[in-house]
Write a protein that holds these residues in place. Structure first.
Motif, mmCIF file in Angstrom:
data_model
loop_
_atom_site.group_PDB
_atom_site.id
_atom_site.type_symbol
_atom_site.label_atom_id
_atom_site.label_comp_id
_atom_site.label_asym_id
_atom_site.label_seq_id
_atom_site.Cartn_x
_atom_site.Cartn_y
_atom_site.Cartn_z
ATOM 1 N N TYR A 37 -13.230 15.928 2.096
ATOM 2 C CA TYR A 37 -14.540 16.458 1.747
ATOM 3 C C TYR A 37 -14.324 17.687 0.879
ATOM 4 N N ARG A 38 -15.364 18.087 0.190
ATOM 5 C CA ARG A 38 -15.264 19.320 -0.589
ATOM 6 C C ARG A 38 -16.580 20.079 -0.512
ATOM 7 N N GLN A 39 -16.455 21.377 -0.719
ATOM 8 C CA GLN A 39 -17.634 22.234 -0.692
ATOM 9 C C GLN A 39 -17.493 23.309 -1.756
ATOM 10 N N ALA A 40 -18.412 23.283 -2.699
ATOM 11 C CA ALA A 40 -18.469 24.303 -3.726
ATOM 12 C C ALA A 40 -19.451 25.384 -3.285
ATOM 13 N N PRO A 41 -19.314 26.597 -3.786
ATOM 14 C CA PRO A 41 -20.226 27.683 -3.389
ATOM 15 C C PRO A 41 -21.684 27.299 -3.606
ATOM 16 N N GLY A 42 -22.472 27.489 -2.553
ATOM 17 C CA GLY A 42 -23.900 27.208 -2.645
ATOM 18 C C GLY A 42 -24.274 25.759 -2.463
ATOM 19 N N ASN A 43 -23.275 24.913 -2.279
ATOM 20 C CA ASN A 43 -23.527 23.482 -2.111
ATOM 21 C C ASN A 43 -23.126 23.015 -0.721
ATOM 22 N N PRO A 44 -23.734 21.928 -0.250
ATOM 23 C CA PRO A 44 -23.311 21.376 1.046
ATOM 24 C C PRO A 44 -21.952 20.677 0.917
ATOM 25 N N ARG A 45 -21.307 20.507 2.031
ATOM 26 C CA ARG A 45 -20.043 19.775 2.030
ATOM 27 C C ARG A 45 -20.335 18.304 1.733
ATOM 28 N N GLU A 46 -19.512 17.720 0.855
ATOM 29 C CA GLU A 46 -19.741 16.333 0.464
ATOM 30 C C GLU A 46 -18.467 15.508 0.609
ATOM 31 N N LEU A 47 -18.655 14.238 0.882
ATOM 32 C CA LEU A 47 -17.527 13.321 1.013
ATOM 33 C C LEU A 47 -16.926 13.055 -0.363
ATOM 34 N N VAL A 48 -15.605 13.087 -0.406
ATOM 35 C CA VAL A 48 -14.885 12.718 -1.616
ATOM 36 C C VAL A 48 -14.294 11.317 -1.480
ATOM 37 N N ALA A 49 -13.654 11.069 -0.350
ATOM 38 C CA ALA A 49 -13.029 9.767 -0.123
ATOM 39 C C ALA A 49 -12.690 9.638 1.349
ATOM 40 N N ALA A 50 -12.657 8.399 1.836
ATOM 41 C CA ALA A 50 -12.288 8.139 3.213
ATOM 42 C C ALA A 50 -11.465 6.871 3.272
ATOM 43 N N ILE A 51 -10.645 6.773 4.324
ATOM 44 C CA ILE A 51 -9.799 5.603 4.490
ATOM 45 C C ILE A 51 -9.662 5.303 5.979
ATOM 46 N N THR A 52 -9.739 4.036 6.329
ATOM 47 C CA THR A 52 -9.595 3.634 7.723
ATOM 48 C C THR A 52 -8.120 3.404 8.065
ATOM 49 N N SER A 53 -7.860 3.176 9.339
ATOM 50 C CA SER A 53 -6.486 2.909 9.773
ATOM 51 C C SER A 53 -5.948 1.615 9.171
ATOM 52 N N GLU A 54 -6.852 0.699 8.812
ATOM 53 C CA GLU A 54 -6.422 -0.558 8.196
ATOM 54 C C GLU A 54 -6.247 -0.430 6.686
ATOM 55 N N GLY A 55 -6.619 0.732 6.141
ATOM 56 C CA GLY A 55 -6.435 0.938 4.712
ATOM 57 C C GLY A 55 -7.670 0.704 3.860
ATOM 58 N N SER A 56 -8.787 0.407 4.468
ATOM 59 C CA SER A 56 -10.022 0.243 3.695
ATOM 60 C C SER A 56 -10.505 1.612 3.233
ATOM 61 N N THR A 57 -10.884 1.685 1.980
ATOM 62 C CA THR A 57 -11.286 2.969 1.396
ATOM 63 C C THR A 57 -12.781 2.990 1.083
ATOM 64 N N ASN A 58 -13.297 4.201 1.034
ATOM 65 C CA ASN A 58 -14.708 4.406 0.718
ATOM 66 C C ASN A 58 -14.828 5.616 -0.196
ATOM 67 N N TYR A 59 -15.443 5.401 -1.350
ATOM 68 C CA TYR A 59 -15.675 6.480 -2.307
ATOM 69 C C TYR A 59 -17.160 6.503 -2.667
ATOM 70 N N PRO A 60 -17.789 7.650 -2.569
ATOM 71 C CA PRO A 60 -19.142 7.744 -3.120
ATOM 72 C C PRO A 60 -19.112 7.407 -4.612
ATOM 73 N N ASP A 61 -20.215 6.912 -5.133
ATOM 74 C CA ASP A 61 -20.250 6.496 -6.540
ATOM 75 C C ASP A 61 -19.791 7.610 -7.475
ATOM 76 N N SER A 62 -20.159 8.842 -7.143
ATOM 77 C CA SER A 62 -19.822 9.962 -8.022
ATOM 78 C C SER A 62 -18.333 10.287 -8.021
ATOM 79 N N MET A 63 -17.590 9.753 -7.060
ATOM 80 C CA MET A 63 -16.161 10.049 -6.947
ATOM 81 C C MET A 63 -15.276 8.898 -7.405
ATOM 82 N N LYS A 64 -15.877 7.755 -7.686
ATOM 83 C CA LYS A 64 -15.077 6.586 -8.046
ATOM 84 C C LYS A 64 -14.422 6.777 -9.407
ATOM 85 N N GLY A 65 -13.155 6.366 -9.469
ATOM 86 C CA GLY A 65 -12.472 6.358 -10.748
ATOM 87 C C GLY A 65 -11.432 7.446 -10.924
#
Length: 121
Positions: A37-65
């Motif tokens: 996750y990341r948090q910039a000054p004045g902004n809420p904490r946001e998800l950048v990327a996540a991964i499960t124990s099986e290796g499945s990943t999740n990226y918000p659209d704004s973080m893909k690529g």
């Protein structure tokens, strides 16, 4: 008790790449999901990327690529590879892991202390 320790933050120029790492230690029985996750000054904490124990990943659209998450289950570590960094990526980056401790039957989320990433134009 479980500890998460991040490393790899710093100051870079726009367009550069950076890899963040997070090491989990302590009385760990198993870890399900891991995330950055990341948090910039004045902004809420946001998800950048996540991964499960099986290796499945999740990226918000704004973080893909430009962001890639990976994990090493044997070492209880996970990483965030960031490329083509932009000034708007400047933030404190936190790692998160959902952990079942030894002797416990429940999973609890833990957070690292955060690592600063600063991208200059």
């Amino acid at each position: 008790q479980v500890q998460l320790v991040e490393s790899g933050g710093g100051s870079v120029q726009a367009g550069w790449s950076l890899i963040l790492s997070c090491a989990a230690s302590g009385r760990i029985f198993s870890i399900t999901s891991m995330g950055w996750y990341r948090q910039a000054p004045g902004n809420p904490r946001e998800l950048v990327a996540a991964i499960t124990s099986e290796g499945s990943t999740n990226y918000p659209d704004s973080m893909k690529g430009r962001f890639t998450i990976s994990r090493d289950n044997a070492k209880n570590t996970f990483h965030l590879q960031m490329s083509s960094l932009k000034p708007e990526d400047t933030a404190v980056y936190y790692c998160n892991a959902v952990v079942r401790s030894s002797g416990s039957g429940i999973y609890v989320p833990y957070w690292g202390q955060g690592t600063q990433v600063t991208v200059s134009s």
